[in-house]
Structure formats: C-alpha cells, structure tokens
Write an enzyme that holds these catalytic residues in place. Sequence first.
Site, PDB file in Angstrom:
ATOM      1  N   THR A  66      -5.787   3.479  -8.874  1.00 47.43           N
ATOM      2  CA  THR A  66      -5.148   2.565  -9.947  1.00 47.43           C
ATOM      3  C   THR A  66      -6.115   1.695 -10.258  1.00 47.43           C
ATOM      4  OG1 THR A  66      -3.118   3.482  -9.078  1.00 47.43           O
ATOM      5  CG2 THR A  66      -3.324   1.519 -11.030  1.00 47.43           C
TER       6      THR A  66
ATOM      7  N   GLY B 132       9.926  -1.978  -4.220  1.00 46.81           N
ATOM      8  CA  GLY B 132       8.985  -2.547  -3.270  1.00 46.81           C
ATOM      9  C   GLY B 132       7.781  -1.461  -3.403  1.00 46.81           C
TER      10      GLY B 132
ATOM     11  N   CYS C 167       2.759   0.081  -4.960  1.00 50.49           N
ATOM     12  CA  CYS C 167       2.308   0.235  -6.335  1.00 50.49           C
ATOM     13  C   CYS C 167       2.951  -0.539  -7.387  1.00 50.49           C
ATOM     14  CB  CYS C 167       2.528   1.737  -6.742  1.00 50.49           C
ATOM     15  SG  CYS C 167       1.339   2.856  -5.870  1.00 50.49           S
TER      16      CYS C 167
HETATM   17  P1  NAD Z   1      -4.202   3.480   1.451  1.00 48.61           P
HETATM   18  O1  NAD Z   1      -4.312   1.978   1.693  1.00 48.61           O
HETATM   19  O2  NAD Z   1      -3.107   4.190   2.075  1.00 48.61           O
HETATM   20  O3  NAD Z   1      -5.593   4.199   1.651  1.00 48.61           O
HETATM   21  C1  NAD Z   1      -6.955   3.539   1.148  1.00 48.61           C
HETATM   22  C2  NAD Z   1      -7.822   4.336   2.328  1.00 48.61           C
HETATM   23  O4  NAD Z   1      -9.314   3.759   1.814  1.00 48.61           O
HETATM   24  C3  NAD Z   1      -7.771   3.596   3.616  1.00 48.61           C
HETATM   25  O5  NAD Z   1      -7.556   4.771   4.631  1.00 48.61           O
HETATM   26  C4  NAD Z   1      -9.306   2.842   3.643  1.00 48.61           C
HETATM   27  O6  NAD Z   1      -9.451   2.838   5.104  1.00 48.61           O
HETATM   28  C5  NAD Z   1     -10.086   3.731   2.990  1.00 48.61           C
HETATM   29  N1  NAD Z   1     -11.274   2.966   2.596  1.00 48.61           N
HETATM   30  C6  NAD Z   1     -11.390   1.717   2.260  1.00 48.61           C
HETATM   31  N2  NAD Z   1     -12.809   1.251   2.076  1.00 48.61           N
HETATM   32  C7  NAD Z   1     -13.373   2.568   1.870  1.00 48.61           C
HETATM   33  C8  NAD Z   1     -14.803   3.205   1.665  1.00 48.61           C
HETATM   34  N3  NAD Z   1     -15.632   2.210   1.466  1.00 48.61           N
HETATM   35  N4  NAD Z   1     -14.924   4.308   2.081  1.00 48.61           N
HETATM   36  C9  NAD Z   1     -13.908   5.267   2.291  1.00 48.61           C
HETATM   37  N5  NAD Z   1     -12.847   4.994   2.585  1.00 48.61           N
HETATM   38  C10 NAD Z   1     -12.357   3.538   2.440  1.00 48.61           C
HETATM   39  O7  NAD Z   1      -3.899   3.410  -0.238  1.00 48.61           O
HETATM   40  P2  NAD Z   1      -3.334   4.497  -0.942  1.00 48.61           P
HETATM   41  O8  NAD Z   1      -1.865   4.031  -1.010  1.00 48.61           O
HETATM   42  O9  NAD Z   1      -3.567   5.946  -0.650  1.00 48.61           O
HETATM   43  O10 NAD Z   1      -3.646   4.134  -2.501  1.00 48.61           O
HETATM   44  C11 NAD Z   1      -5.104   4.242  -2.870  1.00 48.61           C
HETATM   45  C12 NAD Z   1      -5.097   4.122  -4.462  1.00 48.61           C
HETATM   46  O11 NAD Z   1      -4.308   4.895  -5.459  1.00 48.61           O
HETATM   47  C13 NAD Z   1      -4.612   2.578  -5.006  1.00 48.61           C
HETATM   48  O12 NAD Z   1      -5.467   2.286  -6.122  1.00 48.61           O
HETATM   49  C14 NAD Z   1      -3.216   2.975  -5.335  1.00 48.61           C
HETATM   50  O13 NAD Z   1      -2.617   1.935  -6.125  1.00 48.61           O
HETATM   51  C15 NAD Z   1      -3.219   4.319  -5.871  1.00 48.61           C
HETATM   52  N6  NAD Z   1      -2.032   4.972  -5.993  1.00 48.61           N
HETATM   53  C16 NAD Z   1      -1.208   4.909  -5.016  1.00 48.61           C
HETATM   54  C17 NAD Z   1       0.091   5.617  -4.798  1.00 48.61           C
HETATM   55  C18 NAD Z   1       0.800   5.605  -3.592  1.00 48.61           C
HETATM   56  O14 NAD Z   1       2.002   6.121  -3.880  1.00 48.61           O
HETATM   57  N7  NAD Z   1       0.583   5.153  -2.719  1.00 48.61           N
HETATM   58  C19 NAD Z   1       0.263   6.517  -5.793  1.00 48.61           C
HETATM   59  C20 NAD Z   1      -0.592   6.361  -6.975  1.00 48.61           C
HETATM   60  C21 NAD Z   1      -1.849   5.793  -6.991  1.00 48.61           C
END
Ligand code: NAD
Length: 442
Positions: free
Chosen positions: A121, A261, A264
């Site tokens: 996002t 919470g 997101c």
């Molecule tokens: P998360 O923190 O669970 O996972 C992110 C991962 O990226 C981590 O494992 C981290 O080690 C890895 N990472 C960091 N730097 C990196 C790099 N340079 N190369 C490879 N990996 C790397 O995050 P998430 O909850 O999966 O969210 C990811 C994105 O998706 C965010 O922008 C979030 O807003 C969006 N999003 C999340 C959800 C949700 O429900 N969690 C839903 C829709 C969108």
Amino acid sequence: MKVTIYGAGYVGLVTGVCFAEVGHDVVCMDVDNNKIAKLQQGQSPIYEPGLNELLEKNLAAGRLHFTTNVNEAANHGLFQFIAVGTPPDEDGSADLQYVLAVAKNIGQHMQEYKIIVTKSTVPVGTSDKVTQVLQQELSDKKLSFAVLSNPEFLKEGMAIKDFMQPDRVVVGGDNADAIEQMRLLYQPLLKKPEQFIAMDIRSSELTKYAANAMLATKISFINELSQIAEKLGADIENVRQGIATDRRIGPYFIRPGCGYGGSCFPKDVNALRKSAMQVDVEPKLLAAVETVNHDQKRVLFHKINDHFNQDLTGKTFALWGLAFKPNTDDMREAPSRVLLEQLWQAGAKVQAYDPVAAEEAQRIFGDRNDLQYCPSAVDALKNADALIIVTEWDEFKEHLQQITQHLRKPIIFDGRNMFDPAEVQALNIIYYSMGRSLTYAN
Ligand code: NAD
C-alpha cells in the site's frame, strides 16, 4: 507463469502461496533469514487459516520456492511483485524505504524485460518513484520494463479466501501489454471478466487508501453512534439491525466495538491524511475518524475503572483476546495493547488468553509479573475479579456458564458485544457492553 514476490509477510506470503496453488511458478524473497529458513521447512511464520496446508502442498509440488538471494529472485519472474512493509514514518506518512530498496535490487540484478508490480500500500506517486529508481539502475543496461500498481485488498484471518476469490483485482498502469499479462496471471482467480479493473496508476494507488478509509469510517461511525445510543437509553445492536437491512448501508463494518487496529486501517488513514495535506486539502472527516478510534480504544478502561471506583490496585482481570481481530495472531495497533497499558498503569494484573496470539504478545511484552499467559479461556478466569473481552473469537461464546463458576464475582466488560444481555442477566452476571444503555447489573 513465473512470479517473484519480495516480502514474505502477510501479503507477500499469501500472494505467493495462492499464485502457486493456481499453477504459477513462484519464488518468494525476503531479507529475514529466519523467516525464509522456516518457510523452506514448510512452517508459516504467521497464523492464517488454511495457509499451512497450501504452503506444504505447493512446496512439495515444486511450484513454490523461498530465498534470500536477490539475484535469484530478480531473474526468476516475469512479474516482480513488491509486497514489503510501508510502515508509518515519523510524521505518519508512508515510509517507502523498503519499497524503493526492492526496486533498486531489481534494477541492479535483472537481465531481461520485467513487469514490476507494486502490491504494497503506497501513496499516490510512488510508482513514479519506483520507475525513477529503475531508470537510474538500468541506465547502463539496455533493458525495458513496465511498472504497474496492484493494491491488495485481502483481510487477515480470511486472507486465503479473499485472495483466491477476490471481489475485484485492481491494476493501474499505462502499458497495455503488461496489463494484459496481469489479466492472464489473475485469470484462474476471476469468476467474471469485470472483476478485473484496469485504470491509470494514480487512481489505482488511491483506490487502496479509499477502501481502507471508507471501512475505517464505517467503524468509527458506529462506535460514535454507540456512545450516543448508550447515553440516550437506546441499544446500539437494535439500531445496527435497523440500519443494516437498508441495502444502501449494508451489514458490514457497522459492529460497535473497542476500536479498530491492525497493520492497515490506522496507518493508511493517517497516510491518506498526510497525502491530502501535502496537496492543500484539509481532510476533516479522516481526522475525525482517527480521533473517534483513539477515544474508543479507551472506553472499556473507563467502564472498568468506574465500576471499581477508580481503584484497580491489586485487582486481577481475565482478558479474552489479544489479537486485533479474530483468526489472526497480528497484534499491530490492537486495542488490547492500549487497554493492557492502562490496566498496568492503574496497578492491575492480567491473566490473558488468546487462541493464537500469545506468542506474539510474549514477543511484544516479554515476561512481566503483571501479565500471565493462560492455556485456555477458562484458565484465564480463575480467581479473577472480572472478565474483559477485547477480541471476538467464536470459542468465547461457549464459555458463558464457566464465567460464573470461576470469577470471584461474575462481572463482564464485553468490548465486542458477544453476548445476549438477556442470557447473561439470567445467570446473574454484571454485564457491561458497548452502546447498550442498560448495564445489566444486579
Ligand atoms: P509484513 O511486515 O508482514 O511483511 C513485510 C515483509 O517484507 C517482512 O517479512 C520483511 O522482512 C520483508 N522485507 C523488508 N524489506 C525487504 C526487502 N528489501 N526485500 C525483501 N523483503 C523485505 O507486511 P504485510 O502486512 O505483509 O504488508 C505488506 C504491505 O501490504 C504493506 O504496504 C501493507 O500496508 C499492505 N497490505 C497489508 C495487508 C494486511 O492485511 N497485512 C492487506 C493489504 C495490504
């Protein structure tokens, strides 16, 4: 089709596993060595219903690989999905350092045409920044690429289902061929062609924020209304039913509770506010949505404190639920965290139970004398002064009878309106809930 995903978190891992499940050849890359080592053994680092089964199955089928090697990742997929975190920066705007670091890695290592897809996002304009980083890295190589936006709408706790049966797939970009490739990639998941919505890249980036802001607004609306209902002698659950049947309003996201919470809504509402202010739009509604939520996370504590005449010293509370919502172990921005801090500050102890989030709580809070993790909901009740419910796990509904047996005095502070007041009253339980005028007390 060949797919690479950067980031094996909630979004990246689910995306990778689901694409593998429909037959694509997937490599997931993450910088976290421990996470990748676990995943290579078929163990998911997060709790998500159905994830473990699909992970094991697709690893065994050879359609899913995990790596920490950027070169391997950049040279695997035609599609290079960026699904890393975009946490809030100090001022609340989205921190893009991880997204841009991945773009740089891709540019440094790719050897042929790639479609780079931002799934994280990100604020409007980020795809332009990704493009600039790639152009810089590729200035010496004669390689072309396309950049697309493909925001993710999955919900934690329902992530596999949401990904496998999406309401819609939004893709933003101006490269018609790359968009067509994306349509083919998603084809196995689409029931109707109109579920694939292609648009310009800026609108696609904004769509994700618009969706989360709308949902957060609905929650804050019903929470504010629940306070009005309580003071006016009405029952918010009746009001909710009364409005949910109106198709223009609908039944979803209008359940009163103790605040939203998760990773997101709080961060995305805030980031959208910052984006608006940067272009001289004052986001009055979004500011109110946040303020209402901030206050709502504190309502339960006030009810508890009032009941015990502002003296919680030495009291012990059973706490059911730690995760920010059921069916996940995610505790980011969870209302339980605010409540725990308030209870501790007031000198109370907590006996907590959550079906899956205890490990995460242990990671966050460590060992403390005023927090005990209990192996079951019933264990948490034993000799406690009252029960507090913060997360609406279904299994809690089964334990109503035990509440009267194990608490010192049967008192419930229900932050999720899990119980029917009449049923609770019949058991002589003192019952506080959200937005229901009567405190069903004896
Ligand atoms: P998360 O923190 O669970 O996972 C992110 C991962 O990226 C981590 O494992 C981290 O080690 C890895 N990472 C960091 N730097 C990196 C790099 N340079 N190369 C490879 N990996 C790397 O995050 P998430 O909850 O999966 O969210 C990811 C994105 O998706 C965010 O922008 C979030 O807003 C969006 N999003 C999340 C959800 C949700 O429900 N969690 C839903 C829709 C969108």
